[in-house]
Scaffold this motif. Structure first.
Motif, PDB file in Angstrom:
ATOM      1  N   LYS A 254      11.917  12.137   0.912  1.00 28.84           N
ATOM      2  CA  LYS A 254      11.656  11.708   2.249  1.00 28.84           C
ATOM      3  C   LYS A 254      10.706  10.366   2.292  1.00 28.84           C
ATOM      4  CE  LYS A 254      10.019  13.112   6.828  1.00 28.84           C
ATOM      5  NZ  LYS A 254       9.418  14.115   7.693  1.00 28.84           N
ATOM      6  N   HIS A 255       9.567  10.344   1.370  1.00 32.27           N
ATOM      7  CA  HIS A 255       8.697   9.132   1.537  1.00 32.27           C
ATOM      8  C   HIS A 255       9.445   7.885   0.673  1.00 32.27           C
ATOM      9  CE1 HIS A 255       4.930   6.761   0.271  1.00 32.27           C
ATOM     10  NE2 HIS A 255       4.842   7.239   1.514  1.00 32.27           N
ATOM     11  N   ASN A 256      10.332   8.275  -0.142  1.00 30.20           N
ATOM     12  CA  ASN A 256      11.042   7.231  -0.864  1.00 30.20           C
ATOM     13  C   ASN A 256      12.061   6.646   0.193  1.00 30.20           C
ATOM     14  OD1 ASN A 256      11.945   5.980  -3.495  1.00 30.20           O
ATOM     15  ND2 ASN A 256      13.799   7.050  -3.136  1.00 30.20           N
ATOM     16  N   GLU A 257      12.762   7.556   0.816  1.00 29.46           N
ATOM     17  CA  GLU A 257      13.574   6.769   1.841  1.00 29.46           C
ATOM     18  C   GLU A 257      12.991   6.166   2.833  1.00 29.46           C
ATOM     19  OE1 GLU A 257      15.555  10.385   3.896  1.00 29.46           O
ATOM     20  OE2 GLU A 257      16.368  10.963   2.049  1.00 29.46           O
ATOM     21  N   LEU A 258      11.706   6.394   3.390  1.00 26.86           N
ATOM     22  CA  LEU A 258      10.765   5.500   4.168  1.00 26.86           C
ATOM     23  C   LEU A 258      10.535   4.278   3.471  1.00 26.86           C
ATOM     24  CD1 LEU A 258       9.042   5.101   6.818  1.00 26.86           C
ATOM     25  CD2 LEU A 258       7.282   6.231   5.386  1.00 26.86           C
ATOM     26  N   ILE A 259      10.140   4.308   2.333  1.00 27.33           N
ATOM     27  CA  ILE A 259       9.731   2.969   1.429  1.00 27.33           C
ATOM     28  C   ILE A 259      11.046   2.107   1.475  1.00 27.33           C
ATOM     29  CG2 ILE A 259       9.071   2.242  -0.753  1.00 27.33           C
ATOM     30  CD1 ILE A 259       6.881   3.271   0.569  1.00 27.33           C
ATOM     31  N   THR A 260      12.314   2.673   1.248  1.00 27.17           N
ATOM     32  CA  THR A 260      13.372   1.919   1.127  1.00 27.17           C
ATOM     33  C   THR A 260      13.825   1.483   2.357  1.00 27.17           C
ATOM     34  OG1 THR A 260      14.284   3.438  -0.648  1.00 27.17           O
ATOM     35  CG2 THR A 260      16.006   2.214   0.546  1.00 27.17           C
TER      36      THR A 260
ATOM     37  N   LYS B 187       0.735  -1.216   0.081  1.00 21.86           N
ATOM     38  CA  LYS B 187       0.057  -0.098   0.058  1.00 21.86           C
ATOM     39  C   LYS B 187       1.003   1.306   0.123  1.00 21.86           C
ATOM     40  CE  LYS B 187      -3.483   2.262   2.633  1.00 21.86           C
ATOM     41  NZ  LYS B 187      -4.169   2.427   3.715  1.00 21.86           N
ATOM     42  N   MET B 188       2.025   1.232   0.853  1.00 23.69           N
ATOM     43  CA  MET B 188       2.847   2.149   0.870  1.00 23.69           C
ATOM     44  C   MET B 188       3.481   2.562  -0.357  1.00 23.69           C
ATOM     45  SD  MET B 188       5.150   1.913   4.389  1.00 23.69           S
ATOM     46  CE  MET B 188       4.355   1.818   5.932  1.00 23.69           C
ATOM     47  N   GLU B 189       3.888   1.765  -1.281  1.00 26.11           N
ATOM     48  CA  GLU B 189       4.620   1.618  -2.521  1.00 26.11           C
ATOM     49  C   GLU B 189       3.552   2.358  -3.486  1.00 26.11           C
ATOM     50  OE1 GLU B 189       6.182  -2.096  -3.364  1.00 26.11           O
ATOM     51  OE2 GLU B 189       8.098  -1.627  -3.107  1.00 26.11           O
ATOM     52  N   ALA B 190       2.253   1.829  -3.414  1.00 31.96           N
ATOM     53  CA  ALA B 190       1.457   2.313  -4.349  1.00 31.96           C
ATOM     54  C   ALA B 190       0.922   3.742  -4.124  1.00 31.96           C
ATOM     55  CB  ALA B 190      -0.134   1.628  -4.341  1.00 31.96           C
ATOM     56  N   GLU B 191       0.814   4.258  -3.052  1.00 26.00           N
ATOM     57  CA  GLU B 191       0.836   5.614  -2.538  1.00 26.00           C
ATOM     58  C   GLU B 191       1.855   6.338  -2.992  1.00 26.00           C
ATOM     59  OE1 GLU B 191      -0.369   5.759   1.609  1.00 26.00           O
ATOM     60  OE2 GLU B 191      -2.661   4.906   0.890  1.00 26.00           O
ATOM     61  N   HIS B 192       3.139   5.785  -2.818  1.00 28.08           N
ATOM     62  CA  HIS B 192       4.168   6.577  -3.249  1.00 28.08           C
ATOM     63  C   HIS B 192       4.081   7.078  -4.828  1.00 28.08           C
ATOM     64  CE1 HIS B 192       8.280   8.177  -3.108  1.00 28.08           C
ATOM     65  NE2 HIS B 192       8.643   7.360  -4.116  1.00 28.08           N
TER      66      HIS B 192
ATOM     67  N   ALA C  59       7.578  -3.020  16.283  1.00 28.41           N
ATOM     68  CA  ALA C  59       7.282  -1.564  16.423  1.00 28.41           C
ATOM     69  C   ALA C  59       8.068  -0.568  15.777  1.00 28.41           C
ATOM     70  CB  ALA C  59       8.215  -1.419  18.110  1.00 28.41           C
ATOM     71  N   GLU C  60       9.109  -1.157  14.955  1.00 29.28           N
ATOM     72  CA  GLU C  60       9.563  -0.028  13.903  1.00 29.28           C
ATOM     73  C   GLU C  60       8.851  -0.081  12.819  1.00 29.28           C
ATOM     74  OE1 GLU C  60      13.914  -0.151  11.390  1.00 29.28           O
ATOM     75  OE2 GLU C  60      13.548  -1.845  12.893  1.00 29.28           O
ATOM     76  N   HIS C  61       7.894  -1.340  12.435  1.00 28.63           N
ATOM     77  CA  HIS C  61       7.113  -1.282  11.378  1.00 28.63           C
ATOM     78  C   HIS C  61       5.961  -0.179  11.686  1.00 28.63           C
ATOM     79  CE1 HIS C  61       4.008  -2.559   8.266  1.00 28.63           C
ATOM     80  NE2 HIS C  61       3.294  -2.689   9.323  1.00 28.63           N
ATOM     81  N   GLU C  62       5.338  -0.061  12.969  1.00 26.95           N
ATOM     82  CA  GLU C  62       4.351   0.709  13.201  1.00 26.95           C
ATOM     83  C   GLU C  62       4.702   2.192  13.248  1.00 26.95           C
ATOM     84  OE1 GLU C  62       3.238  -0.975  17.245  1.00 26.95           O
ATOM     85  OE2 GLU C  62       2.199  -2.688  16.186  1.00 26.95           O
ATOM     86  N   ASN C  63       6.088   2.596  13.663  1.00 31.55           N
ATOM     87  CA  ASN C  63       6.559   3.911  13.529  1.00 31.55           C
ATOM     88  C   ASN C  63       6.873   4.058  12.108  1.00 31.55           C
ATOM     89  OD1 ASN C  63       6.813   4.046  16.299  1.00 31.55           O
ATOM     90  ND2 ASN C  63       9.038   3.448  16.389  1.00 31.55           N
ATOM     91  N   MET C  64       7.046   3.497  11.135  1.00 28.14           N
ATOM     92  CA  MET C  64       7.176   3.764   9.931  1.00 28.14           C
ATOM     93  C   MET C  64       5.886   3.978   9.191  1.00 28.14           C
ATOM     94  SD  MET C  64      10.139   1.118   8.389  1.00 28.14           S
ATOM     95  CE  MET C  64      11.696   1.575   8.680  1.00 28.14           C
ATOM     96  N   GLU C  65       4.587   3.104   9.590  1.00 29.82           N
ATOM     97  CA  GLU C  65       3.371   3.297   9.366  1.00 29.82           C
ATOM     98  C   GLU C  65       3.121   4.932   9.509  1.00 29.82           C
ATOM     99  OE1 GLU C  65       1.309  -0.149  10.661  1.00 29.82           O
ATOM    100  OE2 GLU C  65       0.773  -0.608   8.372  1.00 29.82           O
ATOM    101  N   LYS C  66       3.326   5.101  11.098  1.00 32.26           N
ATOM    102  CA  LYS C  66       2.912   6.501  11.286  1.00 32.26           C
ATOM    103  C   LYS C  66       3.494   7.657  10.704  1.00 32.26           C
ATOM    104  CE  LYS C  66       2.003   5.267  16.133  1.00 32.26           C
ATOM    105  NZ  LYS C  66       2.548   5.260  17.623  1.00 32.26           N
ATOM    106  N   GLU C  67       4.974   7.321  10.227  1.00 28.14           N
ATOM    107  CA  GLU C  67       5.602   8.395   9.669  1.00 28.14           C
ATOM    108  C   GLU C  67       4.788   8.447   8.298  1.00 28.14           C
ATOM    109  OE1 GLU C  67      10.145   9.685   7.910  1.00 28.14           O
ATOM    110  OE2 GLU C  67       9.812   7.768   9.353  1.00 28.14           O
ATOM    111  N   HIS C  68       4.478   7.261   7.652  1.00 28.07           N
ATOM    112  CA  HIS C  68       3.801   7.296   6.321  1.00 28.07           C
ATOM    113  C   HIS C  68       2.583   7.941   6.233  1.00 28.07           C
ATOM    114  CE1 HIS C  68       2.270   5.695   2.290  1.00 28.07           C
ATOM    115  NE2 HIS C  68       1.250   5.327   3.062  1.00 28.07           N
ATOM    116  N   LYS C  69       1.878   7.896   7.243  1.00 27.81           N
ATOM    117  CA  LYS C  69       0.651   8.569   7.327  1.00 27.81           C
ATOM    118  C   LYS C  69       0.628  10.107   7.576  1.00 27.81           C
ATOM    119  CE  LYS C  69      -2.375   4.902   9.369  1.00 27.81           C
ATOM    120  NZ  LYS C  69      -2.821   4.451  10.280  1.00 27.81           N
TER     121      LYS C  69
END
Length: 168
Positions: A86-92, A45-50, A127-137
């Protein structure tokens, strides 16, 4: 008789150790695999939104070409580009986390790490995944705000240009 008892105890211990449960069959491992699937869906989903954000950026650049070199539009474009980066870095980073999580599954299945180690690492990755999801939102909310603001400015510019043309 003592020797027989000792041999029986040793045989029982060896039998118990040799009949150890397959790590992949542990309920905790199965739960981790299930959560990994959820993480993969989130990543997709993150990649699609990116990709949608990149498309929006291209549309923004195309729309700005029809407008005079307005510093406000150029600044908006620059901010949007920085947000995309910034979002690309998050996806990576999230992709690397997904690979690390898959390796954790493999290591536990192969018996290279204990259930306790697997659980501890999984919880950390979760926990790291959840933080990344928050940053994505947060990033997608900022993207939406920038896009809406830009569209509003473009509409105002077109209305202003139309008014100026009708006044002449």
């Amino acid at each position: 008789m003592k020797t027989f008892s000792k041999l029986t105890v040793i045989a029982t211990v060896l039998l118990f150790v040799s009949c150890k449960q397959n790590p992949a069959e542990a309920p905790e491992h199965k739960a981790m695999v299930s959560e990994h699937s959820v993480m993969e869906e989130s990543h997709n989903k993150m990649e699609a939104e990116h990709n949608a954000m990149k498309d929006d950026h291209q549309q923004m650049e195309a729309a700005h070409k029809t407008i005079e070199n307005d510093s406000i539009h150029l600044l908006t474009e620059k901010n949007h580009k920085a947000l995309l980066s910034k979002h690309n870095e998050l996806i990576t980073a999230h992709d690397a986390l997904m690979k690390k999580h898959a390796e954790l599954e493999t290591k536990h299945t192969a018996g290279e790490i204990t259930l306790e180690q697997m659980t501890k690492e999984h919880e950390s990755m979760k926990a790291e995944h959840e933080n990344m999801e928050k940053e994505h939102k947060s990033i997608t909310a900022e993207h939406k705000r920038i896009t809406e603001e830009d569209q509003k400015m473009i509409k105002e510019d077109k209305e202003k240009a139309a008014k100026e043309n009708s006044d002449q």
